[in-house]
Design a protein around this motif. Structure first.
Motif, short mmCIF file in Angstrom:
data_model
loop_
_atom_site.label_atom_id
_atom_site.label_comp_id
_atom_site.label_asym_id
_atom_site.label_seq_id
_atom_site.Cartn_x
_atom_site.Cartn_y
_atom_site.Cartn_z
N LEU A 207 51.02 4.18 66.28
CA LEU A 207 49.81 5.07 66.61
C LEU A 207 49.96 6.69 66.76
O LEU A 207 49.37 7.52 66.41
CB LEU A 207 48.88 4.61 67.57
CG LEU A 207 48.12 3.24 67.31
CD1 LEU A 207 47.30 2.74 68.61
CD2 LEU A 207 47.30 3.25 66.08
N SER A 208 51.03 6.67 67.60
CA SER A 208 51.43 8.28 67.90
C SER A 208 52.03 8.89 66.60
O SER A 208 51.66 10.25 66.45
CB SER A 208 52.57 8.32 69.16
OG SER A 208 52.13 7.68 70.21
N ALA A 209 52.66 8.03 65.87
CA ALA A 209 53.07 8.59 64.53
C ALA A 209 51.95 8.96 63.63
O ALA A 209 52.03 10.25 63.09
CB ALA A 209 54.15 7.79 63.85
N ILE A 210 51.09 8.12 63.78
CA ILE A 210 49.74 8.44 62.89
C ILE A 210 49.13 9.73 63.18
O ILE A 210 48.67 10.46 62.53
CB ILE A 210 49.02 7.29 62.80
CG1 ILE A 210 49.70 6.27 62.07
CG2 ILE A 210 47.66 7.60 61.94
CD1 ILE A 210 48.95 4.77 62.08
N ARG A 211 49.10 9.83 64.74
CA ARG A 211 48.46 10.97 65.19
C ARG A 211 49.14 12.36 64.91
O ARG A 211 48.50 13.31 64.31
CB ARG A 211 48.35 11.17 66.70
CG ARG A 211 47.61 12.00 67.45
CD ARG A 211 47.84 11.93 69.02
NE ARG A 211 49.31 11.85 69.28
CZ ARG A 211 49.89 11.34 70.36
NH1 ARG A 211 48.95 10.69 71.33
NH2 ARG A 211 51.22 11.52 70.58
N ASP A 212 50.50 12.11 64.88
CA ASP A 212 51.36 13.38 64.63
C ASP A 212 51.30 13.74 63.18
O ASP A 212 51.11 14.93 62.76
CB ASP A 212 52.85 13.23 65.07
CG ASP A 212 53.07 13.29 66.56
OD1 ASP A 212 52.08 13.48 67.18
OD2 ASP A 212 54.13 13.00 66.94
N ASP A 213 51.33 13.02 62.27
CA ASP A 213 51.44 13.05 60.92
C ASP A 213 51.03 11.62 59.97
O ASP A 213 52.03 10.88 59.89
CB ASP A 213 52.67 13.62 60.53
CG ASP A 213 52.94 14.09 59.10
OD1 ASP A 213 52.13 13.73 58.18
OD2 ASP A 213 53.91 14.77 58.64
N GLU A 214 49.69 11.44 59.69
CA GLU A 214 49.41 10.32 58.83
C GLU A 214 50.11 10.37 57.68
O GLU A 214 50.31 9.25 57.17
CB GLU A 214 47.59 10.43 59.02
CG GLU A 214 47.46 8.83 58.31
CD GLU A 214 45.82 8.87 58.32
OE1 GLU A 214 45.33 9.53 59.05
OE2 GLU A 214 45.30 7.73 57.59
N VAL A 215 50.31 11.32 56.89
CA VAL A 215 50.85 11.29 55.59
C VAL A 215 52.26 10.82 55.49
O VAL A 215 52.50 9.85 54.82
CB VAL A 215 50.71 12.64 54.57
CG1 VAL A 215 51.19 12.47 53.48
CG2 VAL A 215 49.15 13.19 54.48
N LYS A 216 52.86 11.27 56.48
CA LYS A 216 54.15 10.86 56.61
C LYS A 216 54.29 9.29 57.18
O LYS A 216 55.18 8.47 56.69
CB LYS A 216 54.91 11.78 57.83
CG LYS A 216 56.54 11.16 58.26
CD LYS A 216 57.31 11.69 57.00
CE LYS A 216 58.62 11.19 57.25
NZ LYS A 216 59.44 11.38 56.20
N ALA A 217 53.47 8.87 57.89
CA ALA A 217 53.37 7.67 58.54
C ALA A 217 53.15 6.66 57.19
O ALA A 217 53.63 5.44 57.00
CB ALA A 217 52.44 7.23 59.39
N LYS A 218 52.27 7.19 56.23
CA LYS A 218 52.04 6.17 55.23
C LYS A 218 53.07 6.03 54.26
O LYS A 218 53.49 5.01 53.62
CB LYS A 218 50.78 7.11 54.44
CG LYS A 218 50.01 6.12 53.73
CD LYS A 218 48.60 6.82 53.31
CE LYS A 218 47.79 5.95 52.45
NZ LYS A 218 47.36 4.89 52.83
N THR A 219 53.96 7.36 54.00
CA THR A 219 55.21 7.36 53.39
C THR A 219 56.19 6.39 53.75
O THR A 219 57.21 6.04 53.23
CB THR A 219 55.79 8.59 52.92
OG1 THR A 219 56.12 9.27 53.95
CG2 THR A 219 54.87 9.69 52.08
N LEU A 220 56.12 5.99 55.06
CA LEU A 220 57.10 5.24 55.71
C LEU A 220 56.46 3.80 55.57
O LEU A 220 57.24 2.59 56.18
CB LEU A 220 57.25 5.41 57.10
CG LEU A 220 57.87 6.90 57.46
CD1 LEU A 220 58.00 7.08 59.08
CD2 LEU A 220 59.45 6.91 57.21
#
Lengths: 341, 235
Positions: A207-220
């Motif tokens: 969730l913290s990762a999504i808050r920081d950068d949702e597009v990046k979290a998606k590509t992970l």
């Protein structure tokens, strides 16, 4: 290399079950609250019980807002759906009193889950984030409030509904202030520790990762929309749990339990305690409640002015809460001193 | 290119923004475990092409396949789970998390610690394990992001300008590192820096105004008159 392995292993368990200060504070808080009835009269106890349930409500908002960074201005809707779900099902349908509370609880939480899933699906999958999310959910509360007032046949309109029985389960009624206090405390403790445990683990990191950068979290490889939606629905369900329990204590439900003012207040409670800290939401609720008692006893009109000014300051100066604001200033001060050396 | 079955196939891939054609009819294949480089001047459509491969942007027409699976139209997270990892042009790491937490997010659940350990030392971040990503210098953020992509154990690694903002030494280290991946994972690198591309010595595709104008070994590309003209701005 082996040294690194052990370091990594230590780190891994640490981030999963780390005894952060917040966890310690949560344990202390619950311990203190569990001995409070020994030193309080029945009237105070009913007040503290309401504070516990509002604390649960604040916790529900913090789970979503604190971790995803997306502010919901619609959480009173879910508190209210819990409250009205409990009220309507225990008054209108003539359900057997021995399990009416459970039915009411399920109806309230179910309603909140369905509404959160529907609204959340359209706005989160539609890519609505940030301020836009706040505005849409703000509108949701207004719509819900209008329905509560307008649909008077079911909701009782402006005057609400009176005669909700105290919470009961298996024939045991939590009528007594002491019993209802401990019910609220146990529910809060379960929700608080579960939230801390889950959000300190992998899900919290994601969730913290999504808050920081949702597009990046998606590509992970994370289905970020689904994760946000589930978090939103769970958060709404907890809010409705607080609302449903709250009305079994007051015995009545009114449209101000599903209103914009309550949505605003819960944001303030979380902000005062520091959003994202979970236990802070509960403490913030207690602090604001205490201040309200003190200020209102001086002058009844002073309270709305104080809370309104605080809200404006919150938006303008410390959007992450006064606690975080002070911490940042202290850090900046330390850095500048180090820089001067 | 190779006799192997391609792992990534682009078939007449195009993307328009309104009336602007960002990418036009690109058809390329990428074999397994090969190192590939896409070059071209600013605005040639390199990043757009990468965005389409990893699902950040939908294609306007054409098709993209991963092995035998069509992936255009899939969402980004699904494409990632198939085994396509991507490093963004601006280093995208999770700023509020520590280096190790970034790895925990990028690596699949229950990843082998030994593998994470190996990757951490490959990208030289062992000592920064507990440093919050926002406190890392730019170069280390680039490496962190590459490391995160590696923890996904991808079959295809897409890198958008991995050397942007790196020093000459760091750039050279990156080239060496990428050459070391040949035979392990298919790599597609987008680059600007000619010295770096020369050092990579990989199969190179040149994009200009959204179209492929040349492709082949870098030595060939370097001597291609047309490519030179494009780079010198004569065309």
């Amino acid at each position: 290399m082996t040294q690194l392995s052990s370091l990594l292993a230590a780190n891994k368990t640490a981030s999963g079950l780390r005894f952060r200060p917040a966890t310690l504070i949560a344990i202390l808080l619950i311990l203190i609250m569990s001995v409070v009835p020994l030193f309080s009269n029945a009237y105070d106890l009913t007040n503290y019980r309401d504070v516990l349930l509002f604390g649960l409500f604040a916790l529900s908002l913090d789970i979503f807002w604190g971790r995803t960074g997306i502010l919901s201005f619609g959480h009173a809707t879910f508190f209210g759906l819990g409250a009205y779900g409990m009220a309507v099902s225990s008054i209108h349908f003539g359900i057997d009193p021995s399990y009416v509370s459970i039915v009411g609880l399920l109806v309230g939480i179910g309603l909140a889950a369905v509404v959160a899933a529907l609204v959340g699906y359209f706005i989160l999958y539609g890519g609505v984030r940030g301020d836009h999310f706040t505005i849409v959910t703000l509108a949701l509360t207004i719509v819900a409030n209008h329905i509560a007032i307008g649909w008077s046949k079911v909701t009782g309109g402006d005057s609400g509904l009176i005669g909700i029985p105290p919470f009961s389960i298996f024939g045991f009624s939590f009528y007594d202030p002491m019993a209802s206090y401990y019910l609220a405390l146990i529910v809060l403790a379960i929700c608080l520790f579960s939230a801390i445990w889950i959000l300190n683990g992998r899900l919290g990191l994601i969730l913290s990762a999504i808050r920081d950068d949702e597009v990046k979290a998606k590509t992970l490889g994370y289905d970020t929309k689904l994760i946000l939606l589930i978090t939103f629905v769970v958060s709404a369900m907890l809010a409705s749990l607080a609302g449903a329990l709250y009305v079994t204590n007051t015995g009545f439900v009114a449209p101000d339990m599903i209103a914009l003012l309550l949505s605003t207040e819960v944001i303030i409670w979380v902000a005062v305690g520091g959003s994202g800290t979970l236990v802070g939401a509960v403490i913030g609720t207690a602090i604001v409640w205490w201040l309200q008692q003190k200020i209102s006893s001086i002058s009844v009109t002073a309270w709305p002015i104080a809370i309104g000014s605080f809200f404006i300051m919150l938006v303008l100066f410390f959007p992450r809460g006064p606690g975080a604001f002070v911490l940042e200033k202290v850090k900046a001060f330390q850095k500048s001193r180090e820089g001067n050396k | 290119m190779t006799s192997n079955i391609p792992i990534l196939t682009l078939n007449n891939v195009s993307r328009t923004f309104g009336t602007f054609k960002a990418v036009t009819d690109v058809s390329e294949t990428f074999g397994p475990d090969e190192l590939n480089c896409i070059i071209g001047p600013n605005g040639a459509g390199k990043s757009t092409l990468l965005n389409m491969i990893c699902g950040t942007l939908p294609v306007s027409s054409g098709s993209i396949s991963f092995g035998e699976t069509a992936i255009h139209g899939l969402s980004g997270d699904k494409i990632a789970r198939l085994g396509i990892a991507r490093k963004f042009q601006v280093p995208s790491v999770f700023e509020s998390l520590t280096v190790f937490e970034n790895f925990q997010v990028s690596a699949p659940a229950n990843s082998d610690l030994a593998i994470l350990e190996e990757i951490l030392s490959t990208v030289n971040l062992v000592e920064d394990l507990d440093v919050t990503a926002s406190d890392l210098p730019h170069g280390k953020k680039q490496w962190l992001e590459i490391g995160m992509a590696l923890t996904m154990q991808p079959k295809v690694l897409l890198l958008d300008e991995p050397t942007a903002g790196l020093s000459a030494d760091e750039t050279s280290a990156t080239a060496k590192f990428l050459r070391g991946l040949v035979g392990k994972v298919t790599v597609v690198v987008i680059e600007h820096d000619m010295a770096f591309v020369r050092e990579l010595g990989a199969r190179t595709i040149v994009l200009h105004h959204g179209e492929v104008i040349a492709s082949g070994p870098f030595s060939e590309i370097e001597n291609n008159e047309f490519v030179r003209d494009v780079y010198l701005g004569r065309r």
